[in-house]
Design an enzyme around this catalytic site. Structure first.
Site, PDB file in Angstrom:
ATOM      1  N   GLN A  81      17.196   0.372  26.955  1.00 29.01           N
ATOM      2  CA  GLN A  81      17.777   0.575  28.288  1.00 29.01           C
ATOM      3  C   GLN A  81      18.957   1.530  28.173  1.00 29.01           C
ATOM      4  OE1 GLN A  81      18.066  -0.683  31.619  1.00 29.01           O
ATOM      5  NE2 GLN A  81      20.104   0.177  31.852  1.00 29.01           N
ATOM      6  N   THR A  82      19.021   2.525  29.043  1.00 35.03           N
ATOM      7  CA  THR A  82      20.186   3.406  29.047  1.00 35.03           C
ATOM      8  C   THR A  82      20.408   3.993  30.439  1.00 35.03           C
ATOM      9  OG1 THR A  82      21.225   5.338  28.022  1.00 35.03           O
ATOM     10  CG2 THR A  82      18.835   5.408  28.295  1.00 35.03           C
ATOM     11  N   ARG A  83      21.679   4.282  30.735  1.00 28.78           N
ATOM     12  CA  ARG A  83      22.039   4.993  31.962  1.00 28.78           C
ATOM     13  C   ARG A  83      22.890   6.206  31.619  1.00 28.78           C
ATOM     14  NH1 ARG A  83      27.062   1.944  31.932  1.00 28.78           N
ATOM     15  NH2 ARG A  83      28.205   3.576  33.056  1.00 28.78           N
ATOM     16  N   HIS A 141      23.085  10.229  22.503  1.00 26.49           N
ATOM     17  CA  HIS A 141      23.639  11.005  21.404  1.00 26.49           C
ATOM     18  C   HIS A 141      23.101  10.442  20.082  1.00 26.49           C
ATOM     19  CE1 HIS A 141      26.075  13.212  24.187  1.00 26.49           C
ATOM     20  NE2 HIS A 141      26.642  12.107  24.651  1.00 26.49           N
ATOM     21  N   HIS A 197      22.959   6.634  19.541  1.00 27.04           N
ATOM     22  CA  HIS A 197      21.897   5.931  20.264  1.00 27.04           C
ATOM     23  C   HIS A 197      20.557   6.090  19.538  1.00 27.04           C
ATOM     24  CE1 HIS A 197      24.837   7.178  23.477  1.00 27.04           C
ATOM     25  NE2 HIS A 197      24.825   5.877  23.631  1.00 27.04           N
ATOM     26  N   GLY A 217      22.704  -4.224  23.477  1.00 32.30           N
ATOM     27  CA  GLY A 217      23.817  -3.767  22.661  1.00 32.30           C
ATOM     28  C   GLY A 217      25.148  -4.292  23.142  1.00 32.30           C
ATOM     29  N   ARG A 218      26.184  -3.650  22.658  1.00 33.12           N
ATOM     30  CA  ARG A 218      27.552  -4.038  23.004  1.00 33.12           C
ATOM     31  C   ARG A 218      27.810  -3.763  24.485  1.00 33.12           C
ATOM     32  NH1 ARG A 218      32.540  -1.826  23.521  1.00 33.12           N
ATOM     33  NH2 ARG A 218      34.319  -2.979  22.654  1.00 33.12           N
ATOM     34  N   ASP A 219      28.380  -4.739  25.197  1.00 35.95           N
ATOM     35  CA  ASP A 219      28.754  -4.617  26.610  1.00 35.95           C
ATOM     36  C   ASP A 219      27.592  -4.097  27.449  1.00 35.95           C
ATOM     37  OD1 ASP A 219      30.511  -4.904  28.743  1.00 35.95           O
ATOM     38  OD2 ASP A 219      31.272  -2.865  28.575  1.00 35.95           O
ATOM     39  N   HIS A 220      26.438  -4.723  27.289  1.00 35.71           N
ATOM     40  CA  HIS A 220      25.228  -4.293  28.005  1.00 35.71           C
ATOM     41  C   HIS A 220      25.456  -4.363  29.518  1.00 35.71           C
ATOM     42  CE1 HIS A 220      20.782  -3.798  28.272  1.00 35.71           C
ATOM     43  NE2 HIS A 220      21.004  -4.347  29.458  1.00 35.71           N
ATOM     44  N   VAL A 256      37.770  20.432  62.391  1.00 27.59           N
ATOM     45  CA  VAL A 256      36.549  19.645  62.190  1.00 27.59           C
ATOM     46  C   VAL A 256      36.208  18.861  63.453  1.00 27.59           C
ATOM     47  CG1 VAL A 256      35.594  17.670  60.944  1.00 27.59           C
ATOM     48  CG2 VAL A 256      36.771  19.491  59.691  1.00 27.59           C
ATOM     49  N   ARG A 257      37.232  18.294  64.081  1.00 30.75           N
ATOM     50  CA  ARG A 257      36.996  17.553  65.333  1.00 30.75           C
ATOM     51  C   ARG A 257      36.353  18.459  66.392  1.00 30.75           C
ATOM     52  NH1 ARG A 257      37.208  12.051  66.680  1.00 30.75           N
ATOM     53  NH2 ARG A 257      38.475  10.999  65.117  1.00 30.75           N
ATOM     54  N   ARG A 294      36.538   7.222  63.531  1.00 22.71           N
ATOM     55  CA  ARG A 294      37.432   7.871  62.570  1.00 22.71           C
ATOM     56  C   ARG A 294      36.795   7.881  61.186  1.00 22.71           C
ATOM     57  NH1 ARG A 294      43.608   5.766  63.811  1.00 22.71           N
ATOM     58  NH2 ARG A 294      43.519   5.910  66.081  1.00 22.71           N
ATOM     59  N   ALA A 349      43.089  10.620  57.847  1.00 21.25           N
ATOM     60  CA  ALA A 349      42.376   9.716  56.929  1.00 21.25           C
ATOM     61  C   ALA A 349      43.202   8.466  56.630  1.00 21.25           C
ATOM     62  CB  ALA A 349      42.004  10.456  55.645  1.00 21.25           C
TER      63      ALA A 349
END
Length: 574
Positions: free
Chosen positions: A196-198, A202, A205, A290-293, A436-437, A451, A478
């Site tokens: 699994q990867t997001r 490198h 991995h 893996g670590r901190d999946h 813009v308005r 708004r 804003a």
């Protein structure tokens, strides 16, 4: 609709109708109320329809939802850790009754599925965040989505899928669970370990996956998420090009690449269990954790939300009923004396030199155009990422001025625009609030809803300017922090910089300058909902720059902005 039982992974529930039934359902859909699916709902529907979320047969009913939230199980006791819900507006839900049918559509209006409503309820989303993610802190992207972006009413019910969502990118890599299982069978792969990867892959991995495949005596499926991931992640187009380069590093016929259209929740331990179930449905026999999946990082106090190996612990706790075997891994590090990678727990740090580049350091080097050592990343992958993320001096950016009416936003923004245009090198566009308005939001009023919509429109345009390497200068009031945060996310997703500039001129000075008499009218009750008088202004807590124009000329203020841009690397004043 059918239950398929291929040779891998057990029963696979496919919710797609056959061609004749789908045609008949499309005719019915013309007369049904319709719901346009959000990006997350679209991902969820695809994995419901193709069996990736087996054994679910639709969006969860209230009984399943409540037990999943509290016990990580469906109402019948089946292990399932993540709520899969269809959130809708109160107005839409108010038109429905039990037994009604709803057509679920993609953003272009294509009918993808029909939901038969079994339940309608208003969940306690704060309690859901606490139970599922372990926190209500909106620094957690899953909690932030749930508490700030999801709709207040849930619909539950069985789904009949007419077709899968259309994808025009990488079609050869978008295999359904049944297609993935069939591929394994054709190739004679009896043991398959999923990765699994997001993120881009490198060398660490790749070494991790080599080692995992050897330990499991299995073939390897690289199975990256290409649905929703963590805000700020590398876009999936760039990542997939990187994966295709990396695939060539593996021996032929040992490794496959397939894309997973999942909307991640960044739910750490629960998400790891969920990912394991999904990979079982795709026919895998082993799964790397893996670590901190699937970890979201730090909370708003700077503390890690999950422990580094909490995910492994929860998967181990449920190993007997998962139907897929975990391959646990510690962090992989480069050891100078070995000229190679090893798990951190197998390294004698007293005698060996560990070399590592953190994600933060890698991004800094990419941003500044610095060298990435070959031991860390493959040159082809680094080159691919440099195409997507050029050094800041070649990136687009958005300058987002915010402050009270009369604070000097527009004046300073105009001065900055002129100075940037004088320098050249980038197209510069000013998105002033009043302009813009007039041209983009002329039909909008000044309610909070309008708004917000006006600011989001500005953010959308600014993101597109930034995406194409330009400089967008925005100068609206804003007043709401959450809306500004959403605009930041839009711009940063466009691979550019977002520089928030709070023009913090005190309200007394703003009133003194008021040429239109708006403050006086607001204090007299002739104008309602006026920011700073009877409607709040939520001042930025940590803007990139804060300017008080009380004793500051426009030229001096503009120079502060240019110096900030130089310090961040977007321009060079030398």
């Amino acid at each position: 609709m059918s239950d398929l039982i291929p040779p891998y992974g057990g029963t696979l529930k496919d919710l797609r109708l056959d061609a004749a039934a789908a045609d008949e359902a499309r005719g019915r859909a013309l007369e049904l109320p319709g719901w346009d699916l959000t990006e997350r709902q679209l991902c969820d529907l695809e994995l419901l329809a193709n069996g990736g979320f087996s054994p679910l047969d639709g969006f969860m009913n209230q009984a399943d939802y409540e037990r999943v939230v509290t016990d990580m199980r469906l109402a019948d006791g089946t292990l399932w850790p993540m709520p899969i819900t269809l959130d809708v507006s109160e107005a839409f839900a108010g038109r429905l009754a039990t037994g009604d049918q709803v057509v679920l559509r993609d953003p272009e209006g294509v009918a993808l599925a029909i939901l038969t409503v079994s339940d309608t309820w208003r969940p306690d989303r704060a309690a859901e965040a606490e139970a599922v993610f372990g926190t209500r802190d909106t620094a957690h992207p899953g909690a932030a989505y749930l508490l700030q972006r999801s709709h207040p009413v849930y619909l539950g019910g069985r789904v009949e899928a007419l077709e899968l969502p259309s994808h025009y990118d990488f079609p050869h890599l978008r295999l359904t669970p049944a297609e993935t299982r069939a591929r394994f069978a054709r190739s004679g792969w009896r043991r398959v370990v999923a990765f699994q990867t997001r993120n881009p892959m490198h060398r660490a991995h790749v070494e991790l996956t080599f080692l995992a495949a050897r330990q499991a005596e299995a073939n390897l499926l690289i199975h990256p998420v290409v649905g929703m991931t963590k805000p700020g992640d590398v876009d999936h187009y760039s990542r997939v090009r990187c994966y295709e380069h990396v695939l060539k590093k593996y021996p032929e016929q040992t490794t496959a690449l397939s894309l997973l259209p999942l909307a991640m929740r960044m739910g750490g331990p629960r998400e790891a269990v969920w990912h394991a179930i999904i990979r079982r449905n795709y026919g895998c026999t082993h799964f790397i954790v893996g670590r901190d999946h699937a970890g979201p990082g730090k909370d708003s106090q700077g503390d890690e939300i999950y422990g580094p190996y909490d995910a492994q612990a929860l998967v181990t706790e449920h190993a007997a009923e998962l139907g897929i075997e975990m391959v646990p891994f510690r962090m992989m590090v480069y050891v100078q004396e070995r000229a190679g990678y090893a798990p951190i727990d197998e390294v004698d740090e007293a005698r060996e030199t560990v070399m590592n580049i953190s994600g933060t350091e890698f991004r800094r080097r990419m941003r500044e155009g610095l060298e990435i050592p070959d031991w860390f990343g493959y040159p082809e992958v680094v080159a691919e990422l440099r195409r997507t993320y050029p050094p800041r001096a070649r990136q687009g950016f958005t300058l987002f001025f915010t402050g009270l009416s009369g604070s000097g936003k527009s004046t300073v923004a105009n001065a900055v625009m002129v100075k940037l245009m004088e320098r050249g090198g980038r197209a510069v566009t000013l998105l002033d609030g009043d302009v813009v308005r007039k041209h983009l939001s002329s039909e909008l009023g000044f309610s909070k809803e309008h708004r917000d919509l006006n600011i989001r429109r500005i953010g959308f345009v600014a993101a597109e300017i930034t995406r194409n390497g330009g400089a967008a200068i925005c100068a609206p009031i804003a007043p709401y922090a959450s809306t500004r945060r959403d605009v930041r996310a839009m711009v940063e997703a466009a691979n550019g910089g977002f520089i928030e500039i709070h023009v913090a001129t005190p309200i007394e000075e703003c009133e003194r300058r008021d040429r239109k008499g708006l403050y006086a009218k607001a204090r007299a009750g002739q104008i309602t909902g006026f920011t700073g008088i009877d409607d709040p202004y939520e001042a930025p807590v940590e803007p990139e720059l804060r300017i008080d124009t009380t004793d500051c000329t426009p030229d001096e203020a503009a120079q502060q902005v240019l110096l900030k841009l130089e310090s961040l690397g977007y321009i060079d004043l030398r």
